[in-house]
Enzyme design. Structure first.
Site, mmCIF file in Angstrom:
data_model
loop_
_atom_site.group_PDB
_atom_site.id
_atom_site.type_symbol
_atom_site.label_atom_id
_atom_site.label_comp_id
_atom_site.label_asym_id
_atom_site.label_seq_id
_atom_site.Cartn_x
_atom_site.Cartn_y
_atom_site.Cartn_z
ATOM 1 N N CYS A 172 74.645 6.243 55.624
ATOM 2 C CA CYS A 172 73.447 5.593 56.161
ATOM 3 C C CYS A 172 72.610 5.036 54.995
ATOM 4 O O CYS A 172 72.413 5.732 53.991
ATOM 5 C CB CYS A 172 72.627 6.600 56.961
ATOM 6 S SG CYS A 172 71.108 5.868 57.575
ATOM 7 N N SER A 221 74.847 21.382 70.120
ATOM 8 C CA SER A 221 74.029 20.410 69.377
ATOM 9 C C SER A 221 72.586 20.884 69.315
ATOM 10 O O SER A 221 71.896 20.958 70.329
ATOM 11 C CB SER A 221 74.131 19.041 70.073
ATOM 12 O OG SER A 221 73.023 18.250 69.741
ATOM 13 N N SER A 222 72.117 21.209 68.109
ATOM 14 C CA SER A 222 70.769 21.778 68.020
ATOM 15 C C SER A 222 69.704 20.739 68.338
ATOM 16 O O SER A 222 68.665 21.059 68.908
ATOM 17 C CB SER A 222 70.529 22.407 66.656
ATOM 18 O OG SER A 222 70.679 21.446 65.670
ATOM 19 N N HIS A 247 79.368 15.270 65.018
ATOM 20 C CA HIS A 247 79.704 16.557 65.616
ATOM 21 C C HIS A 247 79.862 16.404 67.117
ATOM 22 O O HIS A 247 79.056 16.894 67.889
ATOM 23 C CB HIS A 247 78.656 17.605 65.254
ATOM 24 C CG HIS A 247 78.718 17.968 63.812
ATOM 25 N ND1 HIS A 247 77.655 17.838 62.956
ATOM 26 C CD2 HIS A 247 79.746 18.406 63.057
ATOM 27 C CE1 HIS A 247 78.033 18.191 61.739
ATOM 28 N NE2 HIS A 247 79.297 18.536 61.773
ATOM 29 N N CYS A 269 71.680 7.442 66.550
ATOM 30 C CA CYS A 269 70.710 6.675 65.771
ATOM 31 C C CYS A 269 71.476 5.530 65.107
ATOM 32 O O CYS A 269 72.712 5.488 65.143
ATOM 33 C CB CYS A 269 70.069 7.560 64.707
ATOM 34 S SG CYS A 269 71.282 8.225 63.572
ATOM 35 N N SER A 287 74.205 12.997 68.880
ATOM 36 C CA SER A 287 75.661 12.877 68.763
ATOM 37 C C SER A 287 76.316 12.626 70.127
ATOM 38 O O SER A 287 77.512 12.856 70.287
ATOM 39 C CB SER A 287 76.225 14.133 68.099
ATOM 40 O OG SER A 287 75.703 15.277 68.729
ATOM 41 N N HIS A 304 73.987 21.842 54.526
ATOM 42 C CA HIS A 304 74.208 20.613 55.288
ATOM 43 C C HIS A 304 74.928 19.593 54.401
ATOM 44 O O HIS A 304 74.574 19.431 53.233
ATOM 45 C CB HIS A 304 72.867 20.051 55.777
ATOM 46 C CG HIS A 304 73.039 18.968 56.787
ATOM 47 N ND1 HIS A 304 73.407 17.694 56.447
ATOM 48 C CD2 HIS A 304 72.927 18.978 58.135
ATOM 49 C CE1 HIS A 304 73.501 16.951 57.550
ATOM 50 N NE2 HIS A 304 73.210 17.716 58.583
ATOM 51 N N GLU A 340 74.760 16.474 54.160
ATOM 52 C CA GLU A 340 73.895 15.452 53.542
ATOM 53 C C GLU A 340 73.267 15.999 52.255
ATOM 54 O O GLU A 340 73.202 15.303 51.233
ATOM 55 C CB GLU A 340 72.784 15.033 54.521
ATOM 56 C CG GLU A 340 71.878 13.960 53.919
ATOM 57 C CD GLU A 340 70.590 13.746 54.726
ATOM 58 O OE1 GLU A 340 70.647 13.771 55.968
ATOM 59 O OE2 GLU A 340 69.540 13.560 54.093
ATOM 60 N N CYS A 365 63.737 10.526 57.812
ATOM 61 C CA CYS A 365 63.977 9.358 58.663
ATOM 62 C C CYS A 365 63.295 9.622 60.002
ATOM 63 O O CYS A 365 63.375 10.735 60.524
ATOM 64 C CB CYS A 365 65.480 9.200 58.865
ATOM 65 S SG CYS A 365 65.900 8.099 60.192
HETATM 66 FE FE1 F3S Z 1 70.378 8.463 61.515
HETATM 67 FE FE2 F3S Z 1 70.375 7.484 59.105
HETATM 68 FE FE3 F3S Z 1 68.192 8.433 60.124
HETATM 69 S S1 F3S Z 1 72.007 8.635 60.041
HETATM 70 S S2 F3S Z 1 68.837 10.060 61.490
HETATM 71 S S3 F3S Z 1 69.277 6.642 60.830
HETATM 72 S S4 F3S Z 1 68.921 8.729 58.093
#
Ligand code: F3S
Length: 282
Positions: A97, A221-222, A40, A13, A265, A125, A127, A193
């Protein structure tokens, strides 16, 4: 005409791409660290290590490091981590991000106003750990209906609910509904997001159209597994591969349309390699 379609949303992303690019740019210098693996994906982390970039796993590992640059990954970190890095005299290159930074700002502002923060997300997590570190404690973290039912907050203070960026929207709604019934003065900030959702929607669409579907991503990777399940439900001939070497080109058979997508990823070079080879085969 036979065709091979690569999903536009396959792979990184925007936030992850930006973070990975940032580490590669910094890798030109000496003493560069990433705070936690940048993504990851073992190949990317190993490649960066080859470029001399080391991983710092936690604050304890900062002992013995007195100069250099630390890149913060897209997940972001707590205020305490920034402060520790600054105290050590390390240069911080922040690749958090912007969507995550926005959550840090919300919880910080709301905490200042006296709100209690509820984070809908997975407690372990990185984040969520980072977001927690910008809240006035104690911040509550909820990821199941059971935890939402059991949640008890101070009824004299307002409550602000935010979400981990990658949390499932329907689940978020369900948990918010449970908390809303408790009669607190609640403000809800949907900070999910849509990158994940867009990738899944495009994969579903593509799998409907394709005779064979290839999903590329790490075995653990889930989000890639989820993509595989979505594609498999639409297209029986769906294959989950980590790299080109896992792909049996014979399985493409007489397909007229082959779709390719990849998890969040999966690096671009792996996707490109599969795409180019499948196209050549056709
Ligand atoms: Fe990626 Fe940022 Fe969304 S890291 S999943 S664009 S919050």
């Amino acid at each position: 005409m036979r065709e091979v379609i690569l999903a536009k949303t396959a792979g990184f992303c925007f936030g992850v791409q930006r973070a990975v690019d940032t580490v590669y740019q910094q890798a030109e210098q000496s003493s560069v660290y990433m705070y936690g693996p940048i993504i990851h994906n073992e190949q990317v982390v190993a490649d960066l290590e080859q470029h001399g970039v080391k991983v710092i796993g936690d604050l304890d590992m900062l002992d013995g490091i007195s100069d250099g640059t630390v890149v913060i990954r897209s997940h972001g970190v707590s205020r305490q981590v920034y402060e520790m890095l600054e105290k050590k005299g390390l240069k911080i290159v922040d690749a958090t991000c912007p969507f995550v930074l926005k959550i840090h700002k919300i919880v910080q502002d709301e905490s200042k106003k006296g709100s209690q923060i509820v984070i809908i997300g997975n407690e372990n997590h990185p984040e969520v750990e980072g977001i927690k570190g910008w809240c006035q404690p104690p911040a509550a973290v909820v990821d199941t209906a059971e935890k939402a039912e059991k949640l008890v907050l101070d009824e004299n203070r307002p409550v602000c609910i935010v979400s981990q960026t990658t949390f499932n929207y329907n689940k978020f709604q369900e948990l918010v509904e449970i908390i809303s019934k408790k009669g607190y003065n609640i403000s809800i900030r949907n900070t999910i997001c849509n990158a994940t959702e867009e990738r899944q929607a495009e994969a579903r669409q593509l799998a409907r159209q394709a005779d064979v579907m290839i999903v590329i991503g790490g075995g653990s990777s889930s989000n890639t597994r989820k993509l595989y399940e979505i594609c498999k439900s639409e297209c029986n001939d769906t294959f989950y591969i980590q790299t080109l070497s896992d792909l049996d080109l014979n399985c493409l058979g007489k397909a007229d349309c082959i779709g390719i997508t990849a998890g969040a990823s999966t690096p671009n070079n792996i996707i490109e390699e599969v795409y180019t080879n499948v196209r050549t085969e056709f």
